[in-house]
Structures are given as structure tokens and as C-alpha cells.
Design a protein around this motif. Structure first.
Motif, PDB file in Angstrom:
ATOM      1  N   VAL A  97     -25.604 -97.545  66.026  1.00  0.00           N
ATOM      2  CA  VAL A  97     -24.495 -97.918  65.151  1.00  0.00           C
ATOM      3  C   VAL A  97     -23.238 -97.153  65.556  1.00  0.00           C
ATOM      4  CG1 VAL A  97     -23.649 -97.799  62.794  1.00  0.00           C
ATOM      5  CG2 VAL A  97     -25.963 -98.571  63.231  1.00  0.00           C
ATOM      6  N   ALA A  98     -23.415 -95.864  65.910  1.00  0.00           N
ATOM      7  CA  ALA A  98     -22.268 -95.069  66.336  1.00  0.00           C
ATOM      8  C   ALA A  98     -21.638 -95.671  67.583  1.00  0.00           C
ATOM      9  CB  ALA A  98     -22.705 -93.633  66.600  1.00  0.00           C
ATOM     10  N   ALA A 101     -19.709 -98.721  66.634  1.00  0.00           N
ATOM     11  CA  ALA A 101     -18.487 -98.409  65.901  1.00  0.00           C
ATOM     12  C   ALA A 101     -17.404 -97.919  66.855  1.00  0.00           C
ATOM     13  CB  ALA A 101     -18.780 -97.356  64.836  1.00  0.00           C
ATOM     14  N   GLU A 102     -17.832 -97.218  67.934  1.00  0.00           N
ATOM     15  CA  GLU A 102     -16.857 -96.667  68.871  1.00  0.00           C
ATOM     16  C   GLU A 102     -16.378 -97.700  69.877  1.00  0.00           C
ATOM     17  OE1 GLU A 102     -15.528 -93.713  68.944  1.00  0.00           O
ATOM     18  OE2 GLU A 102     -16.684 -92.791  67.345  1.00  0.00           O
ATOM     19  N   ALA A 118     -23.013-103.825  63.232  1.00  0.00           N
ATOM     20  CA  ALA A 118     -23.386-102.503  62.723  1.00  0.00           C
ATOM     21  C   ALA A 118     -24.097-102.596  61.373  1.00  0.00           C
ATOM     22  CB  ALA A 118     -22.165-101.604  62.648  1.00  0.00           C
ATOM     23  N   PRO A 119     -23.504-103.311  60.397  1.00  0.00           N
ATOM     24  CA  PRO A 119     -24.218-103.431  59.117  1.00  0.00           C
ATOM     25  C   PRO A 119     -25.559-104.118  59.251  1.00  0.00           C
ATOM     26  CG  PRO A 119     -22.148-104.657  59.064  1.00  0.00           C
ATOM     27  CD  PRO A 119     -22.129-103.833  60.293  1.00  0.00           C
TER      28      PRO A 119
ATOM     29  N   ALA B 128     -19.450 -94.032  62.338  1.00  0.00           N
ATOM     30  CA  ALA B 128     -20.712 -94.778  62.236  1.00  0.00           C
ATOM     31  C   ALA B 128     -20.995 -95.125  60.782  1.00  0.00           C
ATOM     32  CB  ALA B 128     -21.855 -93.963  62.814  1.00  0.00           C
ATOM     33  N   ALA B 131     -18.692 -97.921  59.614  1.00  0.00           N
ATOM     34  CA  ALA B 131     -19.060 -99.264  60.060  1.00  0.00           C
ATOM     35  C   ALA B 131     -20.321 -99.763  59.380  1.00  0.00           C
ATOM     36  CB  ALA B 131     -19.242 -99.272  61.575  1.00  0.00           C
ATOM     37  N   SER B 132     -21.260 -98.856  59.080  1.00  0.00           N
ATOM     38  CA  SER B 132     -22.555 -99.345  58.606  1.00  0.00           C
ATOM     39  C   SER B 132     -22.728 -99.252  57.093  1.00  0.00           C
ATOM     40  CB  SER B 132     -23.683 -98.577  59.306  1.00  0.00           C
ATOM     41  OG  SER B 132     -23.551 -97.203  59.048  1.00  0.00           O
ATOM     42  N   TRP B 136     -22.685-102.328  53.253  1.00  0.00           N
ATOM     43  CA  TRP B 136     -23.876-102.341  52.405  1.00  0.00           C
ATOM     44  C   TRP B 136     -23.570-101.870  51.003  1.00  0.00           C
ATOM     45  CZ3 TRP B 136     -28.272-104.811  52.986  1.00  0.00           C
ATOM     46  CH2 TRP B 136     -28.500-105.351  54.246  1.00  0.00           C
TER      47      TRP B 136
END
Lengths: 364, 298
Positions: A97-98, A101-102, A118-119, B128, B131-132, B136
């Protein structure tokens, strides 16, 4: 590539550990998807220009994670190596995910998909963690069923779920939503004609919107009977005040200059409303619509706890809890969450179309 | 304060509307009674009757006010199980039920706002998480938690967690979200100029946080705390519905609906409204004091 090296060493170590454990555990289970992902990653890694290699890395990590995750499931038991692997996979997913995001945002449709990634990964990881924990700890089915058994239940009882969905969502929530929102819009236009009413009604409306209106549910069930009419009435009561307050605020959102311009054009009240004030109020109206959309489903379901015919999501939830059929309860919850998210999503899409000019919609 | 007169006028109009609605809502019952007794009701007798029924479909405002007064002050002062006679709150009084609900609300609100602030800091400082987690957090609110509250309560009861905590969990769930959203917005409120200024001062990360980001987030925080506490109260009330109606305002609503005690339902409803209004007002006061001491009062 530089991006990759920036992400933490802990996560790299975790990732490597996850991979090793997955291989060590034998890599059984259905590995079709994971293998395809891995192969794809290798191919893409070879073909891409160096600048795009971050994507391939992400794909490779995803493949490895999916593989490790699947391989772990049959072995899930409460032992140290398993929990180690779980933590490792969690770290790996976090790193993924990191990474995403980057990564620089692509343009157009791909970019939109990228924002969803990512989600999605986060959600999949959560679901997987849930599954593994339930299996490893041997959680009794009457306390927390695993996602897989909930999914099976959904597939087995689609007919019941559909009947409940129609009763609660289509008949109760949607009709109440339409009536409540419509009434609030009309009322807001009336209020808007008088400054006195506006100043008096805004604070009172704000106050009423903050109240636990859901508590009127037993009263409405008493008045309108057990069927969907009483649920719709509860929804109307819940939706009305947030919608009214937002619309009245929105109609007051134009500034004096703009209204003066309308006056110099000799625009009538209706013309000014249609051409200037209603469009300017749209961000506020949509805000109200979005708040109301979640309230509507909640109202319709909770009202069923006070009495309903032998169908409906709230009825099903309360009776199946009593019968300790928790997988059915979770199936209803999944349907409710999906319906609620879709409802919200449709309104958000409409908002993007109607208020494309607003700052909050630009620059995305 | 120029809004006082319009607000009073609107409130008066609402009460008048309520009174006007009482007559047709309750007329059926009054007519039936009269017909059974073989009498013809005059209009004034009809109105008088609709205003004072035992179990009206819609109680008149003064009946609700009366019940509120009786079930708080009168019950505690003179009731057999009241505070004056036993030294403990009577389980028939709204003070007792209100306190049960309020304690769950406050606990849930405290956990929820702490969680919300922590999440917001994480979201602002970690890409991170931004974004995640954020999508949610939004999706989590489309799940009608109020609708599944009964299940959570029952399951937690089965595990052995009873009393305050399950209700507080529902309240937490409902109250963390507004705090996250408001706090993220607030922590991101400082613009580039201000952040650059901190950089020219050679401020460390924690210094930037405590001297710039945190103070500038305060107005946003208080606005969302107001929403959060109202939501927490709703959560606590709904959480009280399923467990067999033992104590709390939600229990009063449920037992009122079982036994057709409409006046009881309405008075519990108004007690909840007064609680909500009181807590929102309290946060408003704290907000005003805090912002004034910080020199941010408007």
C-alpha cells in the motif's frame, strides 16, 4: 525505483519472511491466481522501461502475498510460526500500500483505478486477517463466522436476501428518502422567501437534526402499522431536517454581487432561482443528500426492530440473532453495506456531474 | 441575539401545530368512548378529552411536560424508591435512565474522539494510511452500524462482556468518524506559507505539530466533536434496544412501545433531546473558552 528503496527495511524483511514461510509451508492450495500474477510480474518487469518498474514490483509483491496468504489458510492454527507468517504478510501488504501511495498518479481512467487499488488491497488484507484469525483461534460460529462461510450463506439464500432487500431498501428506505427529500426541498423554497422564517428555522432545524430522531420509530410504528409505510415515515422524519438545513443554507450561499447582477438583468424570483441560486446551492444540497442516504437505510432497518411483517432486513437481523444464525446476520449486513455504499456512490457520481465547477470536485 | 424572536416564533408555531394535530389524532378514540356511553360529544368536550387521554395516539405537549416533571423531580423527591427515600436513584425515574445512557455515551465519545484524533494524525503523517484507511473510514459509515448494534450487543453478551462497554463500543463507532474527518481537515489547515515559516524557524517535527498544526485544527475539532457527541448519544440509545430493555432511555422507548405508553415514549424522547442539546451546548461553551484563551475567538 528510488521510491522502492525508501520504504522501510522492516517491511522488506517482513515481506521476505512471508515469502520464505509460504514456500516453507509447502505452497499447497489453489495457486492458480497467484501463479498467474507472479508470471505476469516477471514478464512486465522484463518489458517495462526502468521508470515503470515500480509497477511490476508492486505486482510481484501482490502475487507473492496472494500466494503466501492462500498457502497459509489450511495451516491456520494458533502457533508461533503461523502468527509470525500472519504478521509478515500484514507487513508485506502494508508495504504494498505504501508503494502504491508513493507511486506517481497515472492520468485518466488508469489513475482512477490506481486510486482504488490501495483501499482494495487494504480491504482484502482485512478480510484475509479475519478469515485467518477465525480459523486459527477456532472462534465459535455463533460468535464470529468466517468471511468464507458468510459468502456461502449469501450464495445459498439469495431469494430471502432479495425479499428482505425489496421490503426494507426499496419500499421503506427509498420511498421515505424520496418523500423526505422532496418535502424538505419544497419547504426550503418556502422558507427562503421570508428572512424571518429563515432566521427562526435554521437554528431550530439544526437542533432537531442533532436529535435522536430514530427514537420516533416506535411512535410511527404505532401510527402507521407494521408494514413499510411506518418505516418510510421514520425515514422521512430522519431525512427531513438535515436536508432542510442544508438546502436553506445553500440557497443563501450566493453573495450580494451575484444577486445584484440578477436584479440588473431584471430577473424574476423564479429566474434568479433557476439560473443562479439553485446551481449555487447544489454543493450544499448534495451534502444533505449524502448525509440523508446513510440515514435512510439506518432508519428503515432500525424501525423494523419495533415491529414488522415477517420479512425485511431489520426483522431478519433481530430474529436470526435470536436463533444464533450469525452467518445469516452477517449476510444481511453485507447486503446492507453494499446497498448503502452503492446508494452513496450513485449520489456522489451525480454530484460530480452536477457540481463539477466546485473547488472540492476539481483537481482530482 | 437577533435570532431570538424568530426562533421563539418558530418554536411557538411548532407547539401550536402539535396542539392542533392532537385533536384529529385522538378524536377517534374519544368518539368511540362517547358512542359506547351513548352520548354526543360537543366540540369543546371533544377537544378537552383529546388533550387528557391516558394512552393518546399523540399526547399533548403539556402531558409530555407533566410526565417529564413527574418522572424526574417528583419521582426522586417523593417516590417510594426515589432519591430522597432511599438515597439511590429510582429505577422508575428518567434521571436514572438518563444517567445510564449518558455514562455509556460519554465513555464511547471519549474513546471515539481519542481514536479519531489518533487516526487523523496517522492519516496526515503517513501516506500509506492516507491512501488505505480514509476510504475505509468512509465505507465503514455506510454500514448501518445502528442496524447491527443489536447483534454486537448480543454477541458481546455471549462472550461475557456486559453492561456499559458494549453500548460504549457502538457509541465509539458512530463518534470516531466525524472526528477523523474534521481533524484531518484541521491538521491540514495550515497553508504552505505557515509551514515554510516553521521551516525557517528550523522547527522540529513535534514542534510543527504542537505549535502550528494542533492549534490550527482546534475550530475543526470542536465542530466535529459536537456532531460526534450527538451521534454517540444515538448509538447508546439504539444499543439499549435489544437487551431486553433493562435500563436507559432506549429501554424506556422499547417498554413504552410494548405497553402502548405513548406518554412515556414521548417523555423519554424529550429527555434524550434535552441530553443531546445539553451536551452540544457544553461543548460549545468549552469551545468558546478554549478558543478565547488561544486568541482565536471570532
Amino acid at each position: 525505483m528510488t521510491r522502492l528503496q525508501e520504504t522501510g527495511g522492516v517491511q522488506w524483511a517482513g515481506m521476505a519472511l512471508a515469502f520464505l514461510l509460504a514456500v516453507g509451508l509447502g505452497g499447497t492450495g489453489d495457486l492458480g491466481l497467484a501463479t498467474v500474477l507472479l508470471l505476469l510480474a516477471v514478464v512486465v518487469l522484463g518489458l517495462l522501461p526502468p521508470a515503470r518498474r515500480a509497477w511490476a514490483w508492486a505486482l510481484a509483491i501482490a502475487g507473492a502475498l496472494a500466494w503466501a496468504g492462500q498457502a497459509l489458510l489450511p495451516f491456520a492454527a494458533s502457533s508461533l510460526p503461523v502468527w509470525g507468517a500472519v504478521v509478515a504478510i500484514w507487513l508485506g501488504a502494508w508495504m504494498l500500500v505504501a508503494q502504491l501511495a508513493e507511486a506517481p498518479r497515472a492520468s485518466g481512467l488508469l489513475g482512477r483505478f490506481q486510486a482504488l487499488l490501495a483501499p482494495l488491497i487494504f480491504g482484502a488484507t482485512l478480510l484475509w486477517l479475519w478469515e485467518v484469525t477465525v480459523r486459527a483461534l477456532d472462534v465459535p460460529r455463533v460468535i464470529l463466522p468466517a468471511p468464507s462461510s458468510i459468502w456461502e450463506r449469501i450464495l445459498r439464500s439469495t431469494d430471502v436476501l432479495w425479499v428482505d432487500f425489496v421490503q426494507t431498501f426499496v419500499k421503506g428506505a427509498l420511498s421515505g428518502y424520496a418523500i423526505g427529500v422532496g418535502a424538505a426541498l419544497v419547504f426550503a423554497l418556502l422558507v427562503d422567501r421570508s428572512d424571518f422564517l429563515r432566521r427562526g428555522l435554521l437554528p431550530v432545524g439544526n437542533f432537531l437534526a442533532a436529535l435522536p430522531i430514530i427514537g420516533t420509530a416506535p411512535i410511527f410504528v404505532m401510527w402507521f402499522g407494521f408494514d413499510w409505510q411506518s418505516k418510510a415515515a421514520v425515514v422521512v422524519a430522519m431525512v427531513f431536517f438535515p436536508m432542510l438545513v442544508n438546502t436553506v443554507q445553500g440557497l443563501a450561499a450566493t453573495d450580494a454581487m451575484q444577486r445584484d447582477l440578477m436584479r440588473t438583468y431584471n430577473a424574476s424570483w423564479g429566474q434568479a432561482l433557476l439560473r443562479l441560486r439553485l446551481p449555487a446551492a447544489m454543493p450544499f444540497i448534495f451534502n444533505g443528500l449524502k448525509i440523508s442516504s446513510t440515514l435512510a437505510l439506518i432508519g428503515a432497518i432500525v424501525a423494523e426492530f419495533f415491529g414488522s411483517p415477517t420479512r425485511g432486513m431489520g426483522f431478519r437481523i433481530s430474529t436470526e440473532v435470536g436463533r444464533l444464525q450469525l452467518d445469516m446476520v452477517w449476510a444481511e449486513i453485507a447486503v446492507a453495506a453494499l446497498a448503502g455504499s452503492l446508494f452513496y456512490g450513485v449520489i456522489a457520481l451525480a454530484e460530480r456531474g452536477v457540481t463539477f465547477w466546485h473547488p472540492s470536485q476539481r483537481g482530482r | 441575539m437577533r435570532n431570538v424572536i424568530p426562533v421563539l416564533a418558530v418554536t411557538a408555531a411548532l407547539i401550536a401545530l402539535w396542539y392542533a394535530a392532537v385533536v384529529p389524532m385522538n378524536a377517534q378514540w374519544a368518539q368511540d368512548q362517547a358512542r359506547r356511553a351513548g352520548q354526543e360529544l360537543t366540540f369543546t368536550a371533544l377537544v378537552a378529552d383529546t388533550m387528557s387521554q391516558q394512552r393518546p395516539r399523540l399526547p399533548a405537549p403539556h402531558q409530555v411536560a407533566q410526565e417529564l416533571w413527574n418522572s424526574t423531580v417528583v419521582e426522586e423527591m417523593t417516590g417510594r424508591r426515589g432519591f430522597m427515600n432511599t438515597g439511590t436513584l429510582s429505577n422508575r425515574s428518567l434521571v436514572y435512565h438518563g444517567w445510564v445512557t449518558l455514562s455509556a455515551t460519554l465513555l464511547g465519545f471519549a474513546i471515539g474522539s481519542a481514536l479519531g484524533i489518533t487516526l487523523a494524525v496517522g492519516i496526515v503523517y503517513n501516506r500509506a494510511m492516507d491512501a488505505s484507511v480514509m476510504p475505509w473510514a468512509i465505507a465503514s459509515q455506510t454500514i448501518p452500524i445502528l442496524a447491527i448494534a443489536p447483534m454486537i450487543i448480543v454477541v458481546l453478551n455471549a462472550v461475557g462482556i456486559t453492561g456499559l462497554v458494549p453500548k460504549a463500543i457502538i457509541s465509539t463507532y458512530l463518534s470516531f468518524f466525524p472526528v477523523v474527518v474534521g481533524m484531518v481537515k484541521g491538521l491540514r489547515a495550515p497553508d504552505h506559507m505557515q509551514l515554510d515559516q516553521m521551516k525557517t524557524y528550523s522547527a522540529s517535527g513535534p514542534q510543527v505539530f504542537f505549535k502550528l498544526r494542533l492549534p490550527s485544527s482546534m475550530p475543526y475539532l470542536f465542530a466535529s466533536l459536537k456532531v460526534a457527541i450527538a451521534a454517540a448519544l444515538v448509538g447508546a440509545i439504539v444499543a439499549e434496544l435489544p437487551t431486553g430493555a433493562v435500563a436507559g432511555l432506549g429501554a424506556r422507548l422499547l417498554s413504552g412501545s410494548y405497553y402502548g405508553q405513548t406518554v412515556q415514549i414521548w417523555s423519554a424522547l424529550f429527555a434524550a433531546a434535552i441530553l443531546a442539546a445539553g451536551m452540544v451546548a457544553l461543548i460549545g461553551v468549552i469551545q468558546r473558552i478554549t478558543l478565547r484563551r488561544m486568541g482565536m475567538a471570532t
